[in-house]
Structures are given as C-alpha cells and as structure tokens.
Design an enzyme around this catalytic site. Structure first.
Site, PDB file in Angstrom:
ATOM      1  N   GLY A 262     -26.276 100.613 -63.613  1.00 24.00           N
ATOM      2  CA  GLY A 262     -25.779  99.249 -63.562  1.00 24.00           C
ATOM      3  C   GLY A 262     -24.860  99.006 -64.732  1.00 24.00           C
ATOM      4  O   GLY A 262     -25.307  98.742 -65.843  1.00 24.00           O
TER       5      GLY A 262
ATOM      6  N   LYS B 146     -22.015 109.357 -51.057  1.00 19.24           N
ATOM      7  CA  LYS B 146     -21.950 108.087 -50.319  1.00 19.24           C
ATOM      8  C   LYS B 146     -23.069 108.003 -49.276  1.00 19.24           C
ATOM      9  O   LYS B 146     -23.370 109.003 -48.620  1.00 19.24           O
ATOM     10  CB  LYS B 146     -20.573 108.007 -49.627  1.00 19.24           C
ATOM     11  CG  LYS B 146     -20.382 106.790 -48.735  1.00 19.24           C
ATOM     12  CD  LYS B 146     -20.350 105.502 -49.521  1.00 19.24           C
ATOM     13  CE  LYS B 146     -20.422 104.260 -48.633  1.00 19.24           C
ATOM     14  NZ  LYS B 146     -20.775 103.060 -49.402  1.00 19.24           N
TER      15      LYS B 146
ATOM     16  N   LYS C 260     -34.216 104.024 -53.814  1.00 17.23           N
ATOM     17  CA  LYS C 260     -33.325 103.255 -54.700  1.00 17.23           C
ATOM     18  C   LYS C 260     -33.631 101.780 -54.511  1.00 17.23           C
ATOM     19  O   LYS C 260     -33.497 101.236 -53.420  1.00 17.23           O
ATOM     20  CB  LYS C 260     -31.867 103.563 -54.354  1.00 17.23           C
ATOM     21  CG  LYS C 260     -30.874 102.834 -55.233  1.00 17.23           C
ATOM     22  CD  LYS C 260     -29.508 103.437 -55.095  1.00 17.23           C
ATOM     23  CE  LYS C 260     -28.461 102.655 -55.836  1.00 17.23           C
ATOM     24  NZ  LYS C 260     -27.129 103.262 -55.680  1.00 17.23           N
TER      25      LYS C 260
ATOM     26  N   GLY D 155     -21.365 104.363 -61.734  1.00 16.50           N
ATOM     27  CA  GLY D 155     -20.647 104.033 -60.508  1.00 16.50           C
ATOM     28  C   GLY D 155     -19.291 103.426 -60.756  1.00 16.50           C
ATOM     29  O   GLY D 155     -18.260 104.106 -60.804  1.00 16.50           O
TER      30      GLY D 155
ATOM     31  N   ILE E  55     -18.489  97.328 -48.441  1.00 14.36           N
ATOM     32  CA  ILE E  55     -17.888  98.419 -47.666  1.00 14.36           C
ATOM     33  C   ILE E  55     -18.557  98.489 -46.294  1.00 14.36           C
ATOM     34  O   ILE E  55     -17.910  98.774 -45.285  1.00 14.36           O
ATOM     35  CB  ILE E  55     -18.074  99.783 -48.402  1.00 14.36           C
ATOM     36  CG1 ILE E  55     -17.561  99.706 -49.847  1.00 14.36           C
ATOM     37  CG2 ILE E  55     -17.408 100.916 -47.626  1.00 14.36           C
ATOM     38  CD1 ILE E  55     -16.090  99.512 -50.015  1.00 14.36           C
TER      39      ILE E  55
ATOM     40  N   CYS F  52     -29.212  98.289 -49.864  1.00 16.52           N
ATOM     41  CA  CYS F  52     -27.807  97.899 -49.670  1.00 16.52           C
ATOM     42  C   CYS F  52     -27.724  96.446 -49.235  1.00 16.52           C
ATOM     43  O   CYS F  52     -28.316  96.069 -48.216  1.00 16.52           O
ATOM     44  CB  CYS F  52     -27.128  98.776 -48.631  1.00 16.52           C
ATOM     45  SG  CYS F  52     -25.403  98.283 -48.404  1.00 16.52           S
TER      46      CYS F  52
ATOM     47  N   ASN G  63     -31.706 104.812 -49.729  1.00 12.86           N
ATOM     48  CA  ASN G  63     -31.063 103.521 -49.974  1.00 12.86           C
ATOM     49  C   ASN G  63     -31.765 102.442 -49.158  1.00 12.86           C
ATOM     50  O   ASN G  63     -31.464 102.241 -47.988  1.00 12.86           O
ATOM     51  CB  ASN G  63     -29.574 103.618 -49.614  1.00 12.86           C
ATOM     52  CG  ASN G  63     -28.842 102.316 -49.875  1.00 12.86           C
ATOM     53  OD1 ASN G  63     -29.444 101.334 -50.316  1.00 12.86           O
ATOM     54  ND2 ASN G  63     -27.553 102.297 -49.595  1.00 12.86           N
TER      55      ASN G  63
ATOM     56  N   SER H 127     -23.942 106.761 -56.046  1.00 13.44           N
ATOM     57  CA  SER H 127     -23.574 106.748 -54.631  1.00 13.44           C
ATOM     58  C   SER H 127     -22.531 105.663 -54.325  1.00 13.44           C
ATOM     59  O   SER H 127     -22.625 104.533 -54.803  1.00 13.44           O
ATOM     60  CB  SER H 127     -24.832 106.490 -53.799  1.00 13.44           C
ATOM     61  OG  SER H 127     -24.495 106.408 -52.441  1.00 13.44           O
TER      62      SER H 127
ATOM     63  N   THR I 166     -26.652  97.039 -56.079  1.00 14.17           N
ATOM     64  CA  THR I 166     -25.844  95.875 -56.459  1.00 14.17           C
ATOM     65  C   THR I 166     -26.567  94.550 -56.197  1.00 14.17           C
ATOM     66  O   THR I 166     -27.506  94.478 -55.401  1.00 14.17           O
ATOM     67  CB  THR I 166     -24.526  95.878 -55.673  1.00 14.17           C
ATOM     68  OG1 THR I 166     -24.834  96.024 -54.289  1.00 14.17           O
ATOM     69  CG2 THR I 166     -23.633  97.009 -56.121  1.00 14.17           C
TER      70      THR I 166
HETATM   71  C1  LIG Z   1     -17.788 100.566 -53.761  1.00 19.39           C
HETATM   72  C2  LIG Z   1     -19.263 100.795 -53.912  1.00 19.39           C
HETATM   73  C3  LIG Z   1     -19.958 101.473 -52.898  1.00 19.39           C
HETATM   74  C4  LIG Z   1     -21.337 101.700 -53.012  1.00 19.39           C
HETATM   75  N1  LIG Z   1     -21.985 102.390 -52.029  1.00 19.39           N
HETATM   76  C5  LIG Z   1     -23.327 102.679 -52.171  1.00 19.39           C
HETATM   77  C6  LIG Z   1     -24.008 103.465 -51.195  1.00 19.39           C
HETATM   78  O1  LIG Z   1     -23.438 103.955 -50.223  1.00 19.39           O
HETATM   79  N2  LIG Z   1     -25.353 103.674 -51.384  1.00 19.39           N
HETATM   80  C7  LIG Z   1     -26.021 103.181 -52.488  1.00 19.39           C
HETATM   81  O2  LIG Z   1     -27.230 103.397 -52.622  1.00 19.39           O
HETATM   82  N3  LIG Z   1     -25.370 102.476 -53.444  1.00 19.39           N
HETATM   83  C8  LIG Z   1     -24.047 102.216 -53.304  1.00 19.39           C
HETATM   84  N4  LIG Z   1     -23.401 101.495 -54.282  1.00 19.39           N
HETATM   85  C9  LIG Z   1     -24.152 101.029 -55.479  1.00 19.39           C
HETATM   86  C10 LIG Z   1     -23.975 101.977 -56.660  1.00 19.39           C
HETATM   87  O3  LIG Z   1     -24.438 103.278 -56.370  1.00 19.39           O
HETATM   88  C11 LIG Z   1     -24.711 101.426 -57.923  1.00 19.39           C
HETATM   89  O4  LIG Z   1     -26.079 101.290 -57.610  1.00 19.39           O
HETATM   90  C12 LIG Z   1     -24.183 100.073 -58.372  1.00 19.39           C
HETATM   91  O5  LIG Z   1     -22.792  99.985 -58.179  1.00 19.39           O
HETATM   92  C13 LIG Z   1     -24.516  99.770 -59.834  1.00 19.39           C
HETATM   93  O6  LIG Z   1     -23.955 100.736 -60.707  1.00 19.39           O
HETATM   94  P1  LIG Z   1     -22.508 100.539 -61.430  1.00 19.39           P
HETATM   95  O7  LIG Z   1     -22.518  99.185 -62.041  1.00 19.39           O
HETATM   96  O8  LIG Z   1     -22.408 101.673 -62.403  1.00 19.39           O
HETATM   97  O9  LIG Z   1     -21.471 100.640 -60.352  1.00 19.39           O
HETATM   98  C14 LIG Z   1     -22.024 101.248 -54.170  1.00 19.39           C
HETATM   99  C15 LIG Z   1     -21.313 100.578 -55.198  1.00 19.39           C
HETATM  100  C16 LIG Z   1     -19.961 100.352 -55.073  1.00 19.39           C
HETATM  101  C17 LIG Z   1     -19.240  99.633 -56.191  1.00 19.39           C
END
Ligand SMILES: Cc1cc2nc3c(=O)[nH]c(=O)nc-3n(C[C@H](O)[C@H](O)[C@H](O)COP(=O)(O)O)c2cc1C
Length: 310
Positions: free
Chosen positions: A244, A46, A166, A266, A72, A131, A128, A22, A194
């Site tokens: 992650g 998203k 999540k 992601g 964001i 966040c 979610n 997402s 994150t």
């Molecule tokens: C730009 C950005 C926007 C994100 N938006 C969301 C979101 O809307 N909802 C959510 O649950 N996680 C969101 N995340 C978290 C990611 O889904 C993921 O849990 C996190 O980035 C770890 O995975 P990765 O290291 O592969 O990116 C976002 C991450 C990034 C980098």
C-alpha cells in the site's frame, strides 16, 4: 558483513522480500526487456479468472492526490492461456511467480487453483478476495468472515501450493479476516488491496471512472495499510505480505517493522519502472547501517513502550 535478503513465505523461498504487486506489473513479461525478472523477490501477476475477460470500458484510471483510482474490472487472458503462454517464458526468465486468482463463485476459485496445481512453475497462489471493482465475487467474499473462510478452505482442498489470501482494507476489523483465512488453511496473508473510492468531474458532474467507483492505491493509503499490517501481525502467526503506497525502501521497512515478512510494490511501478534496483540497494544499505545480517530480523521489531503506544 554480508547481508542476506532471502525470506520464507509459507514455504515459498524468495531471494529478497520485494514483490511486484498484482495488476501493476502485467504478467511480468511486458517488463522483461527493462527489468531482470529474476532479481525481484517474486512477481504477483495480474488477477486471473477461469476465462478471458474484457474488463471495464475507459476511463479506468484516474490520478488523485498522492495516489490513483482504478477500475480495470480484472481484464485478463484466463488461467488456461496464462499457463500455456506466460508461465513457460516466466520460468525461463527465472521469475518466481505468484498467481493472483479471482472468481465469481467458490467453484471458480477452486477450479483455477486446480489448473495451477497441475502446472509447472507456479510459486504460490494469491487469492484475490478483495477486488473492489467487480460486481460478482471478489470483495463479496473478502468482506465476510464466513465467505473468506469458505473460499480459502475450498481452495486449500485442491492445492498444496502456498496459499495467500489477499485481504481487503474495506472492513472495520481486518485482523479478524486474517484469523478467518488462517483458520481455513492459509499459509500467509497479503494486504492491502485498494480502498473503495470515487472521484467526480465537477464540470460535467460525471464520475471520473466509467465504473463510477474504483480502488484507491498509492502513498495516500500507506499509513492506513501500515496500521492494518500492524493489527494482523498481532493477531496471526502466519507470514504477512504488506503493501500500500510503497515508493521507497524506507516505506517497505515501515511495513516490515510492523510485521510484514515481505512487501509488494504496485502503483510506484507506474511512476518509475526501474524502482526495483533502487529499492534493493537502499534496503541493503539500511541493513548494513543497522548491522542486521538477515533481513527477517527486522520483521515485527516495532519499538513500543510498556503501554503499547507512543
Ligand atoms: C491498476 C491496478 C490494477 C490492480 N489489479 C489487481 C489485481 O488484478 N489483483 C489484485 O489482487 N490486486 C490488484 N491491484 C491492487 C494492487 O495489487 C495493490 O494491492 C494496491 O494497488 C496497493 O498497493 P500500491 O499502493 O503499492 O499500488 C491493482 C492495483 C492497480 C493500481
């Protein structure tokens, strides 16, 4: 030998275990010309609130060593527009859609879930509650076991869709949150969102993000995320979706070996939007090399000695 990549996540059948995370793949449709959306295990779209949101002003993204910070602020079109404008073309493209939802209150989470329950083409709801970039809701629920339980229980009452809270990594004992989610009726859990983090421009002495703090993602967080999935796998029997910092099939396999039934990717998508084919090809090659016919056979196969350590 034929390799079967299909997995079951709390009643949701996926053709393969690789899911777009997402916030890192828009509503999926933005990539439809470059990526075959039906080839992904699923797309976690998203995060959606009930209404449209602007999100935070720039700067909203900063690159950091082996990762990135984002704040964001959950910009989005709201659940009603999503159902009307995005779901039909996603369905037509053959995508399995996991809808990531956010709320400022338990009532808002439940209302969004109710709308999605009535809509055609929703595969699952990802809640979610993790966040780090919004002031009300989100991580406030995810950092309290009672809050986690209450949100999940309220949404459980209004939908029969597979429900996937999540989890945030910004807690000491993540497994206790997986237990709280499971006890409230979750079909699976996904982790990690994150890590709350910050970067400063030393020339101006200003924070690099307009929101001051943001969420750290990418390879920098992977070993911590793997450890957290490992802990949750030992605590709950419901499926786990791990994520992650996954940049390769090997990274995805790390998560699966410690207990993830599927994974999300992601930040890697920002580096290489064509990563999906490589991930699936390399995963298949690995399974062939290890004579594993069904990908689920790898889940939770971490080899530990008698003491549970190396
Ligand atoms: C730009 C950005 C926007 C994100 N938006 C969301 C979101 O809307 N909802 C959510 O649950 N996680 C969101 N995340 C978290 C990611 O889904 C993921 O849990 C996190 O980035 C770890 O995975 P990765 O290291 O592969 O990116 C976002 C991450 C990034 C980098």
């Amino acid at each position: 030998m034929n390799v079967d990549l299909s997995v079951d996540i709390g009643g949701l059948r996926l053709a393969n275990p690789i899911i777009a995370a997402s916030g890192c793949f828009g509503y999926g449709l933005e990539y439809a010309e470059a990526v075959d959306l039906s080839a992904l295990g699923a797309i976690a779209v998203k995060g959606l609130f009930l209404d449209e949101r602007e999100g935070h002003p720039p700067a909203r993204i900063v690159e950091t060593p082996s990762g990135m910070l984002n704040a964001i602020g959950l910009q989005g079109i709201g659940v009603h527009r999503f159902v009307a404008e995005k779901l039909p073309p996603l369905q037509a493209a053959g995508a399995v859609v996991i809808v990531n939802i956010c709320g400022s209150s338990i009532e808002e989470y439940a209302e969004i879930a109710r709308v999605l329950d009535d809509a055609a083409g929703v595969g699952a709801i990802e809640l979610n509650i993790s966040c780090p970039n919004i002031k009300k809701g989100g991580m406030v629920f995810g950092c309290s076991q009672q809050g986690t339980h209450d949100v999940v229980a309220a949404v459980r009452q209004v939908t029969r869709l597979p429900l996937i809270p999540k989890l945030t990594p910004n807690v000491t004992d993540v497994a206790s949150f997986a237990i709280a989610a499971r006890d409230a009726g979750a079909d699976a859990v996904s982790l990690v969102n994150t890590f709350l983090a910050m970067a400063v421009d030393v020339e101006t002495r200003r924070p690099r993000l307009s929101n001051v703090v943001g969420g750290l993602s990418g390879p920098a967080i992977r070993p911590i995320a793997v450890r957290m999935v490992h802990e949750c796998y030992q605590a709950v029997e419901i499926p786990i979706i791990g994520m992650g910092g996954i940049m390769s099939a090997e990274d995805a396999l790390e998560f699966m070996i410690v207990g993830a039934s599927a994974v999300q990717v992601g930040t890697a998508n920002f580096v290489d939007p064509f990563i999906w084919t490589t991930l699936l090809t390399d995963l298949t090659t690995y399974l062939h090399r290890h004579q594993i016919e069904q990908v689920s056979e790898i889940v939770g196969t971490l080899a530990l000695n008698a003491k549970g350590s190396q």
